[in-house]
Write a protein that holds these residues in place. Structure first.
Motif, short mmCIF file in Angstrom:
data_model
loop_
_atom_site.label_atom_id
_atom_site.label_comp_id
_atom_site.label_asym_id
_atom_site.label_seq_id
_atom_site.Cartn_x
_atom_site.Cartn_y
_atom_site.Cartn_z
N ASN A 1 0.84 -1.20 0.00
CA ASN A 1 0.00 0.00 0.00
C ASN A 1 0.87 1.24 0.00
OD1 ASN A 1 -2.33 -1.61 0.32
ND2 ASN A 1 -1.93 -1.74 2.51
N LEU A 2 0.69 2.10 -1.00
CA LEU A 2 1.43 3.35 -1.08
C LEU A 2 0.67 4.46 -0.37
CD1 LEU A 2 2.73 3.56 -4.76
CD2 LEU A 2 4.09 3.50 -2.69
N VAL A 3 1.35 5.18 0.53
CA VAL A 3 0.78 6.34 1.19
C VAL A 3 1.62 7.52 0.75
CG1 VAL A 3 0.23 7.41 3.39
CG2 VAL A 3 0.09 4.92 3.16
N ILE A 4 1.06 8.36 -0.14
CA ILE A 4 1.80 9.47 -0.74
C ILE A 4 1.34 10.78 -0.12
CG2 ILE A 4 2.37 10.66 -2.89
CD1 ILE A 4 1.63 8.03 -4.35
N SER A 5 2.31 11.56 0.36
CA SER A 5 1.97 12.87 0.93
C SER A 5 2.97 13.90 0.42
CB SER A 5 1.98 12.81 2.46
OG SER A 5 3.25 12.44 2.93
N GLY A 6 2.63 15.17 0.60
CA GLY A 6 3.49 16.24 0.11
C GLY A 6 3.69 17.32 1.15
N LYS A 7 4.87 17.91 1.16
CA LYS A 7 5.19 19.06 2.01
C LYS A 7 5.60 20.19 1.08
CE LYS A 7 7.01 16.51 5.98
NZ LYS A 7 8.21 16.23 6.75
N ASN A 8 4.91 21.29 1.13
CA ASN A 8 5.19 22.46 0.28
C ASN A 8 5.05 22.13 -1.21
OD1 ASN A 8 5.86 23.87 2.61
ND2 ASN A 8 8.02 23.30 2.44
N ILE A 9 4.24 21.14 -1.53
CA ILE A 9 4.07 20.74 -2.93
C ILE A 9 2.68 20.11 -3.08
CG2 ILE A 9 5.12 18.46 -2.62
CD1 ILE A 9 6.29 18.73 -5.44
N ASP A 10 2.03 20.41 -4.19
CA ASP A 10 0.77 19.74 -4.51
C ASP A 10 1.10 18.47 -5.27
OD1 ASP A 10 -0.88 21.69 -3.37
OD2 ASP A 10 -0.84 22.90 -5.19
N ILE A 11 0.48 17.37 -4.87
CA ILE A 11 0.72 16.10 -5.55
C ILE A 11 -0.17 16.07 -6.79
CG2 ILE A 11 0.73 13.59 -5.33
CD1 ILE A 11 2.63 15.00 -3.40
N THR A 12 0.42 16.35 -7.94
CA THR A 12 -0.32 16.34 -9.19
C THR A 12 -0.54 14.90 -9.63
OG1 THR A 12 1.67 16.39 -10.55
CG2 THR A 12 0.73 18.53 -9.91
N GLU A 13 -1.43 14.72 -10.58
CA GLU A 13 -1.70 13.37 -11.08
C GLU A 13 -0.44 12.79 -11.74
OE1 GLU A 13 -3.58 10.11 -10.93
OE2 GLU A 13 -4.54 11.93 -10.17
N GLY A 14 0.35 13.63 -12.40
CA GLY A 14 1.59 13.18 -13.03
C GLY A 14 2.60 12.69 -12.00
N LEU A 15 2.74 13.45 -10.90
CA LEU A 15 3.65 13.01 -9.84
C LEU A 15 3.15 11.72 -9.20
CD1 LEU A 15 4.66 16.29 -7.95
CD2 LEU A 15 6.14 14.76 -9.24
N ARG A 16 1.85 11.66 -8.92
CA ARG A 16 1.27 10.46 -8.30
C ARG A 16 1.50 9.23 -9.18
NH1 ARG A 16 -1.86 9.65 -4.19
NH2 ARG A 16 -2.42 11.85 -3.98
N SER A 17 1.28 9.36 -10.47
CA SER A 17 1.46 8.21 -11.36
C SER A 17 2.94 7.84 -11.49
CB SER A 17 0.83 8.46 -12.73
OG SER A 17 1.47 9.52 -13.39
N ALA A 18 3.85 8.84 -11.47
CA ALA A 18 5.29 8.54 -11.52
C ALA A 18 5.72 7.78 -10.27
CB ALA A 18 6.10 9.83 -11.66
N VAL A 19 5.22 8.19 -9.11
CA VAL A 19 5.54 7.50 -7.86
C VAL A 19 4.96 6.09 -7.89
CG1 VAL A 19 5.07 7.44 -5.38
CG2 VAL A 19 5.79 9.57 -6.45
N GLU A 20 3.70 5.96 -8.30
CA GLU A 20 3.08 4.64 -8.34
C GLU A 20 3.78 3.72 -9.31
OE1 GLU A 20 -1.01 5.58 -9.17
OE2 GLU A 20 -1.44 6.06 -7.07
N GLU A 21 4.26 4.26 -10.43
CA GLU A 21 4.95 3.44 -11.42
C GLU A 21 6.32 2.99 -10.90
OE1 GLU A 21 7.18 4.01 -15.69
OE2 GLU A 21 5.44 5.28 -15.28
N LYS A 22 7.12 3.95 -10.41
CA LYS A 22 8.49 3.63 -9.98
C LYS A 22 8.52 2.86 -8.66
CE LYS A 22 11.53 4.93 -12.91
NZ LYS A 22 12.51 4.01 -13.45
N ILE A 23 7.86 3.38 -7.65
CA ILE A 23 7.86 2.72 -6.34
C ILE A 23 7.02 1.44 -6.41
CG2 ILE A 23 7.41 3.02 -3.87
CD1 ILE A 23 9.64 4.86 -5.04
N GLY A 24 6.06 1.42 -7.31
CA GLY A 24 5.26 0.21 -7.51
C GLY A 24 6.08 -0.97 -7.96
N LYS A 25 7.25 -0.72 -8.57
CA LYS A 25 8.14 -1.82 -8.97
C LYS A 25 8.63 -2.61 -7.77
CE LYS A 25 10.06 0.33 -13.14
NZ LYS A 25 11.29 0.86 -13.75
#
Length: 175
Positions: free
Chosen positions: A2-26
């Motif tokens: 289970n990925l729990v994604i959060s941001g500090k001083n940054i908005d988590i855009t859909e592009g960032l979320r999908s990049a994290v899910e793709e890379k960390i999902g590996k």
């Protein structure tokens, strides 16, 4: 996993979320379904930082990477976590520690050849009582990144260390 994604001083855009899910999902192939992976994205000035923390029973797997591009940081941190997992897998199994959060396929995979940790130098030194600020000065004078000392206020052994951003940290024992 289970990925729990959060941001500090940054908005988590859909592009960032999908990049994290793709890379960390590996990394999913290394863990079972109940393992939580905490990902924190932050930005400060021109630094884009990602921190990945994976709490496991008895230990924590953690990595952070900083660059000028968040997508580069994401790529780098995935490689670091994967390297850590492969390096410590044998040690976890050899010491019969709890590997319940690792996937069975990863645990059963062939051993990863890694050199054993070898202590090549040992030091003994007297620890005079001092306050943390004095310990930081001593650390700087020695040119080290950490310094062990006896805290004059608490009489406990403490450690001061220099952080990547040239600030200092203090480690105090808790019993």
């Amino acid at each position: 996993m289970n990925l729990v994604i959060s941001g500090k001083n940054i908005d988590i855009t859909e592009g960032l979320r999908s990049a994290v899910e793709e890379k960390i999902g590996k990394l999913e192939r290394y863990f079972n379904e109940s393992t939580e992976v905490h990902v924190t994205l932050s930005t400060e000035k021109n630094r884009q930082k990602i921190e990945v923390t994976i709490p496991m029973k008895g230990s924590i797997i953690r990595a952070e990477e900083t660059s000028t591009d968040m997508y580069v940081s994401i790529d780098l941190v995935e490689e670091v976590i994967e390297r850590q997992l492969r390096k410590y897998k044998n040690k976890l199994i050899h010491k019969e520690q709890n590997v319940a959060q690792l996937s069975k396929a990863f645990v059963d995979e062939d051993a990863y050849d890694e050199e054993d940790i070898a202590i090549i130098r040992s030091k003994k030194f007297a620890m005079k009582p001092m306050d943390p600020e004095e310990a930081c000065v001593q650390m700087e004078l020695l040119g080290h990144t950490f310094f062990v000392f006896r805290n004059s206020d608490t009489e406990e052994v403490n450690v001061v260390y220099k952080r990547k951003d040239n600030t200092y940290g203090l480690i105090e024992p808790e019993f």
